[in-house]
Write an enzyme that holds these catalytic residues in place. Structure first.
Site, short mmCIF file in Angstrom:
data_model
loop_
_atom_site.label_atom_id
_atom_site.label_comp_id
_atom_site.label_asym_id
_atom_site.label_seq_id
_atom_site.Cartn_x
_atom_site.Cartn_y
_atom_site.Cartn_z
N ARG A 134 -9.24 4.29 -7.84
CA ARG A 134 -10.69 4.26 -8.00
C ARG A 134 -11.22 5.65 -7.67
NH1 ARG A 134 -14.42 0.17 -4.29
NH2 ARG A 134 -16.23 0.16 -5.66
N HIS A 193 0.84 -1.21 0.00
CA HIS A 193 0.00 0.00 0.00
C HIS A 193 0.88 1.26 0.00
CE1 HIS A 193 -3.89 -1.81 0.47
NE2 HIS A 193 -3.62 -2.38 1.63
P1 A3P Z 1 -17.15 -2.02 -2.51
O1 A3P Z 1 -16.98 -1.85 -1.04
O2 A3P Z 1 -17.47 -0.74 -3.21
O3 A3P Z 1 -18.08 -3.10 -2.87
P2 A3P Z 1 -9.89 -3.77 -1.95
O4 A3P Z 1 -9.88 -5.04 -2.69
O5 A3P Z 1 -8.88 -2.79 -2.43
O6 A3P Z 1 -9.91 -3.99 -0.50
O7 A3P Z 1 -11.26 -3.06 -2.36
C1 A3P Z 1 -12.48 -3.66 -2.04
C2 A3P Z 1 -13.52 -3.19 -3.02
O8 A3P Z 1 -13.36 -3.92 -4.26
C3 A3P Z 1 -14.92 -3.49 -2.54
O9 A3P Z 1 -15.72 -2.46 -3.10
C4 A3P Z 1 -15.18 -4.84 -3.16
O10 A3P Z 1 -16.56 -5.18 -3.24
C5 A3P Z 1 -14.56 -4.65 -4.52
N1 A3P Z 1 -14.18 -5.93 -5.14
C6 A3P Z 1 -13.58 -7.00 -4.58
N2 A3P Z 1 -13.42 -7.98 -5.47
C7 A3P Z 1 -13.94 -7.55 -6.63
C8 A3P Z 1 -14.08 -8.13 -7.94
N3 A3P Z 1 -13.66 -9.36 -8.19
N4 A3P Z 1 -14.67 -7.38 -8.90
C9 A3P Z 1 -15.10 -6.13 -8.65
N5 A3P Z 1 -15.00 -5.52 -7.44
C10 A3P Z 1 -14.43 -6.23 -6.44
#
Ligand code: A3P
Length: 318
Positions: free
Chosen positions: A151, A128
């Site tokens: 994002r 990160h």
């Molecule tokens: P939301 O909370 O908007 O649903 P990170 O992976 O960086 O922790 O971010 C998590 C975000 O990515 C969450 O967003 C999660 O739902 C989304 N996410 C995780 N896997 C995903 C996938 N395979 N495709 C699209 N979005 C995904």
């Protein structure tokens, strides 16, 4: 030597103890302001260690980077599927039984604290860390590639807020998290600076730094998967494309598929002292624009204004 190690550990603790500190209210998650960004302590120790000694990182490693909740789980899953595709297919992939975070070591944690028995064939690492705090060897070695995902700040904020709520027994209001986000006092914040650091690096060194947006990945996943494979030096062959391999990976790593796996429904990833976080916390809605359901119009205006101001002249729009 052990004495040298003890000294450098002592120096590191001394350095951290002098940094500005922000309390988050989350146990063991206070943040420290280091080179312009707020770091959680456990990661910051690793960040500093790697700046002093980056030997555990190979010059041909591929470093996956993002600020929290910008699509890291997804990016990691896709890169893992692409890199391992010679040995594993969609029915044997460890992605079916592990959340991608446990398949790709965190540079600052896994590499520093308990160096894994690294398989030289497996080049993926994750972090990160802001661009400017990456070890010099990572920033300056042309072969060491970097892939960053970002994002829309509004969706990132909302996703972070939901995630933080998993950690807290008493919950956190959106107003509280909005204020933190705007001030930048969030893990690896300010978010805008995090994004800009990698954006600038990708403009200066397009062969070395690939900059992706969650929104683009969502709208043209197959295209991005091919781009990722090419960038990582593992382009799909004509035969693989004919066999529909890129599309199979898109399906394997889709939100629908991953979020419904047993490991992501009941598996646990982290305990914060108050509450355990299940892997399910990494999969919430997985859509663009959920901010419309969570932010007030004042919040939206403020965030859009900051985003405009911060990204002026950069061509970065959301
Ligand atoms: P939301 O909370 O908007 O649903 P990170 O992976 O960086 O922790 O971010 C998590 C975000 O990515 C969450 O967003 C999660 O739902 C989304 N996410 C995780 N896997 C995903 C996938 N395979 N495709 C699209 N979005 C995904």
């Amino acid at each position: 030597s052990p004495t040298k190690e003890t000294n450098s550990r002592y120096d590191q603790q001394e350095l951290i103890s002098k940094l500005p500190k922000a309390e988050t209210g989350i146990p063991a998650k206070d943040l420290y302001l280091y080179k312009g960004f707020w770091h959680p302590r456990s990661f910051l120790e690793g960040t500093i260690s790697l700046q002093q000694d980056s030997k555990p990182i190979n010059p041909t490693d591929i470093i996956l980077c993002s600020a929290p909740k910008a699509g890291f789980t997804w990016l990691k899953s896709l890169c893992y599927a692409i890199i391992t595709r010679d040995q594993l297919d969609e029915s044997s992939s460890p992605l079916l039984t592990n959340v991608s975070h446990s398949l790709i070591p965190y540079m600052e944690i896994d590499l520093v604290k308990n160096p894994p028995n690294r398989n030289p064939e497996f080049p993926l690492l994750s972090t990160h860390s802001p661009f400017t705090s990456l070890p010099e060897s990572v920033r300056n070695t042309p072969d060491c590639k970097i892939i960053y995902i970002c994002r829309d700040p509004k969706d990132t904020l909302v996703s972070q807020w939901h995630y933080i709520k998993h950690m807290m027994i008493d919950g956190v209001s959106i107003e509280f998290w909005f204020d933190r986000f705007r001030e930048g006092k969030i893990p690896w914040g300010p978010y805008w600076d995090h994004v800009l650091g990698y954006w600038k690096a990708s403009i200066e060194m397009p062969e070395k730094v690939l900059f992706l947006k969650y929104e683009d990945l969502k709208k043209k996943t197959s295209f991005c998967v091919k781009r990722l494979a090419e960038f990582m030096g593992k382009p799909f062959s004509h035969q693989e494309e004919v066999e529909g391999l890129p599309e199979k990976m898109v399906k394997l790593c889709s939100f629908e598929n991953l979020s419904n796996l047993e490991v992501n429904k009941v598996g646990k990833v982290e305990a914060t002292g108050q509450k355990e976080i299940g892997n399910g916390a990494f999969f919430r809605k997985g859509i663009i624009g959920d901010w419309k359901n969570c932010l007030t119009s004042e919040m939206i205006e403020t965030l859009d204004r900051i985003t405009r101001e911060m990204f002026t002249g950069s061509d970065l729009v959301f």
